[in-house]
Each structure stands twice: as structure tokens, then as C-alpha cells.
Motif scaffolding. Sequence first.
Motif, PDB file in Angstrom:
ATOM      1  N   ASP A  62       0.675  -1.242  -0.125  1.00 38.64           N
ATOM      2  CA  ASP A  62      -0.063  -0.072   0.045  1.00 38.64           C
ATOM      3  C   ASP A  62       0.887   1.334  -0.007  1.00 38.64           C
ATOM      4  OD1 ASP A  62      -2.692   1.341   0.336  1.00 38.64           O
ATOM      5  OD2 ASP A  62      -1.792   1.923   2.202  1.00 38.64           O
ATOM      6  N   ASP A  67       1.997   2.210  -3.533  1.00 41.41           N
ATOM      7  CA  ASP A  67       1.186   2.666  -4.359  1.00 41.41           C
ATOM      8  C   ASP A  67       0.651   4.167  -4.092  1.00 41.41           C
ATOM      9  OD1 ASP A  67       0.411   0.347  -5.701  1.00 41.41           O
ATOM     10  OD2 ASP A  67      -1.295  -0.271  -4.288  1.00 41.41           O
ATOM     11  N   LYS A  68       0.911   4.478  -2.666  1.00 41.49           N
ATOM     12  CA  LYS A  68       0.758   5.609  -2.181  1.00 41.49           C
ATOM     13  C   LYS A  68       2.076   6.648  -2.535  1.00 41.49           C
ATOM     14  CE  LYS A  68       0.371   8.613   2.017  1.00 41.49           C
ATOM     15  NZ  LYS A  68       0.355   8.726   3.589  1.00 41.49           N
ATOM     16  N   ARG A  99      -5.282   3.315  -4.397  1.00 41.22           N
ATOM     17  CA  ARG A  99      -5.144   2.264  -2.847  1.00 41.22           C
ATOM     18  C   ARG A  99      -6.361   1.806  -2.670  1.00 41.22           C
ATOM     19  NH1 ARG A  99      -2.903   6.597   0.839  1.00 41.22           N
ATOM     20  NH2 ARG A  99      -2.882   4.771   2.313  1.00 41.22           N
TER      21      ARG A  99
END
Length: 142
Positions: free
Chosen positions: A56, A59-60, A66
Motif C-alpha cells: 500500500d 501505491d501511495k 489504493r
Amino acid sequence: MRHVIGKVVWLGLMLATPVAFAQSTSAAKEPRAIVSLYRVAPGKHEAFLKWMADRDAIDKQLGLPRAQWYAHYQGDSWDYVAIAPELTDAQQKKEDDAAKAKGLTFGAKASVEFRQFIASHTDTVAFGPMSASELAGAVNTP
């Protein structure tokens, strides 16, 4: 609690949508999401959540969409539900390259590593997010 039940009921409705909807040309233009239900292996919850949080964070960092996570509170036997937009091939490549740069597994190796945390899981590709009105319009479009 009612939000979780509502999400599960909505998920059931989405999964029960006829195959004809999936073949609709207008539906193919709708955004897609991957709905994942996880039942984590006993004693592996903390490691599972850390493994997912590491991905995650990538992705951020990359500005990629997300997943939204839901934790089991009461009811069925799943532990977590994640609803994430389906990535394009280019987005997936960016994600894989970033994982490799951070020393994280990706591709087939990540798939095998992931399974050490899981008792069972399902992934379903669904159209959405959409309002009920948008969904009704997509179903009724020839």
C-alpha cells in the motif's frame, strides 16, 4: 456494523448480476474494481497486514489508487475485505518496479509469498464504484 453489512449485501448484488451485464458494451466502459475477501491463517494476521501495508505504501508513493480495507467485526468468516480499482498494465509495471527497488517480492514470487499468510481468499472483478442509478442505466443500455 450496518456499513459492513451494507457492503456485503451490495457485494452480493454485484456478484449476482447476470452475465449479460458483463457482455454489455456500455458496461465495459465502466470502471472496474477488484473485490478481495481474505481469511487469514491462524497467527498470521499481523504479518499479513504488514505485508499488505508495505505494498500500500508503494501505491501511495507512486500516486496509484489504493485499496479500501474493511476489517471483520461480526458475521461471516472472512477477516478482511479489500476493494481496489483495477490497475492498468502500465500502473502494474510501475508498482512491480517500485517493489523490486524496495527489495519486496513481486509477480509469481509475491504470489507464493502471499499464500503463507492465507487460509483462503477470493478475488472478484466487479464494475464500479457506481451509484444504483448508474448501475441500473448500464444494465438497461442495449
